[in-house]
Design a protein around this motif. Structure first.
Motif, PDB file in Angstrom:
ATOM      1  N   GLU A 172      39.095  24.226  51.917  1.00 42.61           N
ATOM      2  CA  GLU A 172      40.219  23.283  51.981  1.00 42.61           C
ATOM      3  C   GLU A 172      41.287  23.821  52.904  1.00 42.61           C
ATOM      4  O   GLU A 172      41.504  25.037  52.969  1.00 42.61           O
ATOM      5  N   VAL A 173      41.955  22.919  53.586  1.00 45.11           N
ATOM      6  CA  VAL A 173      43.081  23.300  54.434  1.00 45.11           C
ATOM      7  C   VAL A 173      44.263  23.594  53.513  1.00 45.11           C
ATOM      8  O   VAL A 173      44.601  22.790  52.640  1.00 45.11           O
ATOM      9  N   VAL A 174      44.880  24.760  53.687  1.00 43.78           N
ATOM     10  CA  VAL A 174      45.985  25.117  52.796  1.00 43.78           C
ATOM     11  C   VAL A 174      47.324  25.235  53.527  1.00 43.78           C
ATOM     12  O   VAL A 174      48.378  25.252  52.904  1.00 43.78           O
ATOM     13  N   GLU A 175      47.275  25.342  54.847  1.00 42.61           N
ATOM     14  CA  GLU A 175      48.544  25.433  55.584  1.00 42.61           C
ATOM     15  C   GLU A 175      48.332  24.966  57.018  1.00 42.61           C
ATOM     16  O   GLU A 175      47.319  25.270  57.629  1.00 42.61           O
ATOM     17  N   VAL A 176      49.299  24.193  57.495  1.00 45.53           N
ATOM     18  CA  VAL A 176      49.248  23.759  58.898  1.00 45.53           C
ATOM     19  C   VAL A 176      50.628  23.971  59.496  1.00 45.53           C
ATOM     20  O   VAL A 176      51.626  23.487  58.962  1.00 45.53           O
TER      21      VAL A 176
ATOM     22  N   ARG B 146      48.751  15.581  48.495  1.00 48.67           N
ATOM     23  CA  ARG B 146      49.004  17.001  48.759  1.00 48.67           C
ATOM     24  C   ARG B 146      48.713  17.312  50.237  1.00 48.67           C
ATOM     25  O   ARG B 146      49.502  17.959  50.919  1.00 48.67           O
ATOM     26  N   LEU B 147      47.590  16.800  50.705  1.00 52.84           N
ATOM     27  CA  LEU B 147      47.236  17.049  52.104  1.00 52.84           C
ATOM     28  C   LEU B 147      48.250  16.380  53.040  1.00 52.84           C
ATOM     29  O   LEU B 147      48.653  16.950  54.057  1.00 52.84           O
TER      30      LEU B 147
ATOM     31  N   VAL C 220      41.700  15.820  62.492  1.00 57.25           N
ATOM     32  CA  VAL C 220      41.254  14.499  62.046  1.00 57.25           C
ATOM     33  C   VAL C 220      41.176  14.538  60.524  1.00 57.25           C
ATOM     34  O   VAL C 220      40.486  15.394  59.963  1.00 57.25           O
ATOM     35  N   VAL C 221      41.910  13.650  59.868  1.00 57.25           N
ATOM     36  CA  VAL C 221      41.835  13.563  58.410  1.00 57.25           C
ATOM     37  C   VAL C 221      40.770  12.526  58.066  1.00 57.25           C
ATOM     38  O   VAL C 221      40.876  11.364  58.472  1.00 57.25           O
ATOM     39  N   ALA C 222      39.725  12.945  57.346  1.00 64.16           N
ATOM     40  CA  ALA C 222      38.631  12.028  56.994  1.00 64.16           C
ATOM     41  C   ALA C 222      38.173  12.356  55.575  1.00 64.16           C
ATOM     42  O   ALA C 222      36.996  12.614  55.330  1.00 64.16           O
TER      43      ALA C 222
ATOM     44  N   ALA D  15      52.196  14.074  57.323  1.00 63.69           N
ATOM     45  CA  ALA D  15      51.721  12.756  57.768  1.00 63.69           C
ATOM     46  C   ALA D  15      51.983  11.760  56.638  1.00 63.69           C
ATOM     47  O   ALA D  15      51.478  11.951  55.540  1.00 63.69           O
ATOM     48  N   PRO D  16      52.779  10.740  56.869  1.00 59.04           N
ATOM     49  CA  PRO D  16      53.148   9.858  55.766  1.00 59.04           C
ATOM     50  C   PRO D  16      52.006   9.002  55.222  1.00 59.04           C
ATOM     51  O   PRO D  16      51.030   8.733  55.920  1.00 59.04           O
TER      52      PRO D  16
END
Ligand SMILES: Cc1cc2nc3c(=O)[nH]c(=O)nc-3n(C[C@H](O)[C@H](O)[C@H](O)COP(=O)(O)OP(=O)(O)OC[C@H]3O[C@@H](n4cnc5c(N)ncnc54)[C@H](O)[C@@H]3O)c2cc1C
Length: 651
Positions: free
Chosen positions: A218-222, A504-505, A330-332, A511-512
Motif C-alpha cells: 500500500e502507498v503510505v506517503e506521497v 485515506r488514500l 494512477v489511482v485505480a 486529491a479530492p
C-alpha cells in the motif's frame, strides 16, 4: 505606451453589427492607442501572418485583439506575439463577437459597447507584466495504485510507451474484482480467461521488464508534485518467495490453522498459508501471519517442510518500506458495495440464504466456496429472488444508479437458468437500466426465461424480509396493497460505493473526492482521467461505478494523458498565470489553502506565510478573492489590472 488594436471583422459575423470604421475613428484618437487595424479573418493563416508581420514592423508595446472568445484563439495570437519578438502576455483579447455582435441587436449600441470593452482592455493591458513560462525537469516513471482491469491496462499502456511502472496492489493477487467472477456481462465470457492474457502480458510480455509488481502493498506517503513525486510503499511480507515458488500448492494441506476466507466473503475457510482462490496470479500462495500458529509464538514449520523448493517458504521475510520516484500516479483502487447492514429489514447477515451480489458471484464461480454449485443447506434452491436497486435511487441510502447492477442481475438470471434449470427467478426492481448496445440482449434473454418474473417495487423501506419455515419471505408493496413471495434464496444488489480505503488514500494524495466519496475528476466529461490534483490520474471504479469495459478504457485514458504530458527529455512548461503570496501582508490564516480546489497552496512555518506551488496552481483566483488581507495575488489578474478594466468600462 503604444497599444495596437486589431479589429477582426470575422467575415460579416462582427462587422455587420459593429462598424469597423466607427471603432477606428473613436479609438484612433486615444492617447494610448497607436493605431487600429481592421482585418477580415484574423484567425486565418493569412490573418495570423499579417498580425505577426505588422507587430514586427510597428513594434507596439501592447496589443489588443478584438475578435471572438479568447478560448478559441488566444493561444494562437499569443504565439504570434512571441514570434514577433513581443512578450506573449502583452496581449489582451476582447470578445466582441459572442459578447457584443451576437447579443446586441442595435448596431449603434453594439458599436458603443465594443468601444467601451476595447477601451477597458487598453487600460488593463498597460499594466500587464512580462510573464515567462519556466521549465522543470521531470521523472517519467509512474506508480499505478490497484491491479484491477483499470490499473493493469494503464500499466501495460505506459510500459508499451516506454515508461517504467510500479503497480502497487493491496491484496496478494492481481486482476481485481473480475478475478472473483465466473462470467462477465454482457457476453458471459469466462472472466478469469478474459483477464489472463492481460495478466500474462503484464507479468511476462515484451514490456514486462518495465513493470514492477508489488502485491500485499500500500502507498503510505506521497510528497512532491506533478513530474516529481516521491512515493513510499509499505509491503507486508508474503513469506513465500514468488520467484522461487513453483505453485505446486504442497505447502497448503499440512497447514493446521484455518481462518474465514475474506476473498470469498467469509463463505468458507482458508488455511493460514493459501491461495485466495485457485487460478490466481502470481501463482504463489501467501502466508497470513495473523492466522498462522507462528503468529501466536509457535514454531510450526509444516508448510516449509512440505515445500519441495528450498527457500520458497521463507519465514524471515520482513515488512519493507520502498521508495519510488514518479512523475505521475494512477489511482485505480476500484470500489465496493454498500453495507447491507444499513438495510437491516432485508435480512443480510441475519437470515440464512440472503446474499449480496458479490457473495453470489463467488457462489457461482467454479473456484468459489461451493465450486460453482448453487446450493443451500436444505439442498438445491428452487426459487431465487434478485433484488435490484437495494439502496440505490434512494435519498436515505445512495441517490444514484450504479448502472451495472441490472446487467449483472440478468447475468445471474442466465447462470441460474443453466445451473438450476427450472428454478424460479423473481426480479424485484425499482428501475431497469440497460445502457449501451449490448445490455438489452441480456435483459431480453431474462425476459424469455419462462421461469422469471418481474415485479416493480417503490420504496426499499417498504420491503420486508423474514425467515419463514426454512424459506425467505419477502413482503413488498403492490398495486393491490401488499404482496409476498417465498423463495429459497435472496440476492441483494446494493449500490456500488467507494472502496473503504478511498478517503485515506485521497487525503494522502491531496486529491479530492466527490459528495459520495468517489475520487473526483478534474472534469467529469472532458478531463475524466485526471483528478483535481495535477499529476494524480484516475481510472476505473474508484471514480464512479463502472463496468470492466469502461474501467479498462479509463486505464488507457489515464496512460494516454501521462504519455502525452511526461515525455523523456522534454521539460515541463510551467504556466505563469498563477497565484502568489505577498508575504508582507500574509497573516498565516491559511484560508487560501482551505479554499484552493487544486491543493496548490502550502504553508511555510518559518515565514508564517502561504506558498503557492505554481505547478499545481490553475490560476483560478479563488484564493485571491478569499484572502482577507489581500496577500494573495494573481499573476495576470492583479487587482490593479482588474480595477483598471472596470473603471475604463464605466467611464
Ligand atoms: C457483483 C458485481 C458483478 C459485476 N459483474 C460485472 C460483469 O459481469 N461485467 C462487467 O463488465 N463488470 C462487472 N462488474 C463491475 C466490475 O467489477 C468493475 O467494473 C471492475 O472491477 C472495475 O475495475 P477496477 O480496476 O476499477 O477495480 P477493481 O477490479 O476493483 O480493482 C481494484 C484493485 O485495486 C486494489 N486496491 C484497492 N485498494 C487499494 C489500495 N489502497 N492500494 C492498493 N491496491 C488497492 C484491489 O485489491 C483491486 O485489486 C461487477 C461488479 C459487481 C459489484
Amino acid at each position: 505606451m503604444r497599444t495596437a488594436v486589431y479589429f477582426c471583422s470575422c467575415g460579416t459575423n462582427i462587422s455587420e453589427k459593429i462598424d469597423p470604421e466607427r471603432i477606428a475613428r473613436e479609438l484612433g484618437g486615444e492617447p494610448t492607442v497607436a493605431y487600429v487595424r481592421n482585418v477580415e479573418y484574423l484567425c486565418s493563416e493569412e490573418g495570423k501572418e499579417f498580425l505577426e508581420a505588422d507587430l514586427r514592423e510597428n513594434r507596439p508595446d501592447r496589443a489588443i485583439v478584438a475578435a471572438c472568445s479568447p478560448r478559441d484563439y488566444e493561444s494562437a495570437f499569443m504565439q504570434c506575439l512571441g514570434r514577433a519578438g513581443m512578450n506573449p502576455y502583452f496581449l489582451q483579447m476582447v470578445n466582441i463577437r459572442e459578447q457584443v455582435a451576437w447579443v446586441t441587436p442595435d448596431p449603434c449600441q453594439a458599436a458603443e459597447k465594443a468601444c467601451r470593452m476595447i477601451r477597458a482592455a487598453v487600460a488593463r493591458v498597460q499594466l500587464h507584466a512580462p510573464l515567462e513560462r519556466t521549465e522543470l525537469d521531470v521523472c517519467t516513471d509512474v506508480v499505478v495504485i490497484g491491479a484491477g482491469p483499470a490499473g493493469l491496462k494503464a500499466a501495460l499502456a505506459l510500459a508499451e510507451g516506454g515508461r517504467k511502472v510500479t503497480v502497487v496492489e493491496k491484496t496478494p493477487v492481481l486482476g481485481g474484482m473480475p478475478m472473483r467472477y465466473g462470467d462477465l456481462f454482457p457476453n458471459l465470457e469466462c472472466s478469469p480467461c478474459l483477464l489472463e492474457p492481460v495478466l500474462a502480458e503484464v507479468m511476462h510480455g515484451p514490456h514486462a521488464e518495465r513493470i514492477e509488481l508489488l502485491t500485499l502493498s500500500e502507498v503510505v506517503e506521497v510528497t512532491g508534485y506533478y513530474g516529481n513525486f516521491t512515493v513510499k510503499v509499505q509491503q507486508t511480507p508474503r513469506y513465500v518467495d514468488v520467484d522461487r515458488c513453483i505453485g505446486c500448492g504442497y505447502c497448503i494441506p499440512p497447514c493446521p490453522a484455518t481462518t474465514p476466507n475474506e476473498f470469498n466473503y467469509g463463505l468458507d475457510e482458508r488455511k493460514a498459508i493459501s491461495y485466495p482462490f485457485s487460478g490466481v496470479l502470481p501463482n504463489a500462495p501467501f502466508l497470513d501471519l495473523q492466522a498462522c500458529l507462528r503468529g501466536r509464538g509457535e514454531d510450526c514449520r509444516l508448510c516449509q517442510a512440505a515445500c519441495p523448493v528450498e527457500g520458497a517458504v521463507c519465514f524471515n521475510d520482513r515488512e519493507k518500506t520502498l521508495e519510488r520516484q514518479a512523475g505521475a500516479l494512477v489511482v485505480a483502487i476500484g470500489a465496493g458495495l454498500y453495507d447491507c447492514g444499513a438495510l437491516p429489514s432485508l435480512g443480510h447477515g441475519r437470515i440464512p440464504g440472503v446474499y449480496t451480489s458479490l457473495e453470489f458471484e463467488r457462489i457461482l464461480a467454479d473456484n468459489g466456496p461451493t465450486h460453482g454449485q448453487v446450493s443451500i443447506s436444505g439442498g438445491t434452491p428452487q426459487s431465487v429472488a434478485i433484488m435490484h436497486c437495494a439502496g440505490s435511487l434512494d435519498p436515505h441510502h445512495r441517490p444514484y444508479c450504479s448502472g451495472i447492477c441490472c446487467q449483472y442481475a440478468f447475468k445471474f438470471n442466465h447462470l441460474l437458468e443453466s445451473k438450476r434449470p427450472g428454478a424460479r427467478v423473481l426480479h424485484l426492481y425499482k428501475e431497469l437500466v440497460m445502457p449501451g448496445k449490448e445490455a438489452y440482449a441480456l435483459y431480453q434473454r431474462a425476459r424469455d426465461n419462462p421461469h422469471a418474473t418481474f415485479v416493480r417495487y417503490g420504496d426499499i423501506g417498504d420491503v420486508e424480509v423474514s425467515a419463514d419455515n426454512g424459506q425467505i419471505l419477502i413482503r413488498y408493496p403492490s398495486d393491490s396493497g401488499r404482496a409476498a413471495a417465498a423463495v429459497d434464496m435472496l440476492v441483494l444488489c446494493p449500490p456500488v460505493v467507494p472502496n473503504e480505503g478511498a478517503s485515506r488514500l485521497a487525503a494522502l494524495l491531496d486529491a479530492p473526492c466527490d459528495e459520495f466519496g468517489f475520487f473526483e475528476e478534474l472534469n467529469g466529461r472532458l478531463a475524466f482521467a485526471e483528478s483535481k490534483m495535477k499529476g494524480i490520474y484516475l481510472a476505473g471504479a474508484c471514480q464512479s461505478p463502472t463496468d470492466v469495459q469502461r474501467a479498462a478504457g479509463q486505464g488507457m485514458a489515464a496512460a494516454a494523458g501521462i504519455l502525452a504530458g511526461l515525455v523523456p527529455g522534454r521539460k515541463l512548461q510551467v504556466e505563469p498565470i498563477t497565484a502568489w503570496t505577498d508575504e508582507e501582508k500574509c497573516s498565516g490564516c491559511r484560508l487560501c489553502a482551505a479554499v484552493c480546489p487544486y491543493k496548490a497552496i502550502g504553508f511555510e512555518p518559518q515565514r508564517r506565510a502561504s506558498k503557492v506551488n505554481p505547478l499545481l496552481c490553475h490560476g483560478c483566483g479563488t484564493c485571491v478573492a478569499t484572502c482577507p488581507a489581500g496577500a494573495m495575488q494573481g499573476n495576470h489578474f492583479s487587482n490593479a489590472q482588474i480595477f483598471a478594466e472596470i473603471e475604463a468600462i464605466l467611464q
